[in-house]
Enzyme design. Sequence first.
Site, PDB file in Angstrom:
ATOM      1  CB  SER A 216      11.598 -47.837  33.302  1.00 37.29           C
ATOM      2  OG  SER A 216      10.574 -47.067  33.872  1.00 37.29           O
ATOM      3  CE  LYS A 217      11.546 -42.563  27.103  1.00 39.84           C
ATOM      4  NZ  LYS A 217      10.943 -42.421  25.821  1.00 39.84           N
ATOM      5  NE  ARG A 218       6.352 -46.954  33.766  1.00 33.96           N
ATOM      6  CZ  ARG A 218       6.506 -47.320  32.496  1.00 33.96           C
ATOM      7  NH1 ARG A 218       6.124 -46.514  31.535  1.00 33.96           N
ATOM      8  NH2 ARG A 218       7.028 -48.489  32.188  1.00 33.96           N
ATOM      9  CG  ASP A 219      14.334 -45.671  37.900  1.00 35.81           C
ATOM     10  OD1 ASP A 219      14.179 -45.144  39.018  1.00 35.81           O
ATOM     11  OD2 ASP A 219      15.187 -46.545  37.656  1.00 35.81           O
TER      12      ASP A 219
END
Length: 447
Positions: A216-219
């Site tokens: 996920s881009k937030r990882d």
Amino acid sequence: MSKVRVRYAPSPTGLLHIGNARSALFNYLFARHFGGDFIVRIEDTDTARNVAGGEASQLDNLRWLGLDWNESPDKGGPYGPYRQLERLDIYKKYAEELLEKGYAYKEYRENSSKYAIRFKVPQDVEYSFKDIVRGELKFQSKDVEDWVMMKDNGIPTYNFAVVIDDHLMEITHVLRGEEHITNTPKQIMVYQAFGWQTPEFGHMTIIVNEQKKKLSKRDKNVIQFISEYKAMGYLPEAMFNFISLLGWSPAENQEILSHDDIIKSFDPNRLSKAPAMFDKDKLAYINSKYIKMLSAEKLAESARPFLEKEGIHIPSESWLLLLVGILQDRMTHIGEIVSLYRAFFHDEFHLSDEAYQFLVENNASHILEAFHKHLEQSNFTSESIEPLIKQTGLDTNTKGKTLFMSLRIATTGDMHGPSLPISLALLGRDLVLKRLSETIEKLRGEA
Ligand code: GLU
């Protein structure tokens, strides 16, 4: 088969992400392998999510990775325009045709003459297609509700615009991420309503992190934007190589392949159904392999800005060549030159107990004194230092480990390391003589 035409169709909603880069790369490989065209089309109809510079970041980073394309917004081409917002008249015309033919209907906004257009999903139809990656996939029309194809502001939704464009641009194969599988039946409905032939579809597996969770881009544990890798000194050829292995593997299973080898061996039948793991160690390994292949000159040129940015003084080009020469095998990315440099020069000179003990046990002070005397006369090139080490051995009747390790410890602080003459040339006269004197003092104090 008609000429292969594939496209990468990013929405300019952010920087080029590793997942997007993979979609672009696989389409590029497909086109180049089969001698077809590779097109970049900007899908900017989700206007609220578009970001300034999003399109440029996509194109610049793809170019950096070594991709090129036949048609795009910046290059133009016979099927343009290549930005969806510049094609609104086209979608309008086709939407009206579907309205006329009864495949779609207007949905008026309350108290307004404005309307959206919904696609009327036929009843009891099965939509099936042979996915290049997954084989036969089937969907029932009863599971899909009538969906908005044109919003009341005249802007099409993705599922409608994508079909119009893929058809008009004569796209033959659509390779994209797995998240689009469920969009595919909606798109097939539109093809069928117009009586158009569908392209072939292939949905690439998701990319997962090392915990097997979808990336996920937030990882925060995985660096995911191509520009970040670029900034850290990953090499584009290595990134290209690594990304090509995210969900594909060559028949011989080798890991280091050049750009042209990958194009040559690319085979869509070898696209994997299993999630592709983003393996950081593998990326570091591949990148270090490519760094090892660089000439010293090229590596020096790439390393220079990293050192300069940290305010590290580069006395001369030859000094830099020596430095990158001894650190080349240790770098996983070129930005690492800074920490390797610091570890090597470590400003505060500190001997570990073990290193110091070695000097004491080998009674090293006379060796160090002799070396100091010779070095004072030296011009500090690695070539001139080499015979001085030998001479020191002769003078003090020492050799091998006793000689070399004593000198290394007293000048670099380390028990092991790269070539001693080169190390000393890099450290330079002032630092080496100062360290030698300090160590001699310390050993004297001990005696
Ligand atoms: N704009 C879509 C995306 O970025 C493209 C999907 C497709 O390739 O059809 O996911």
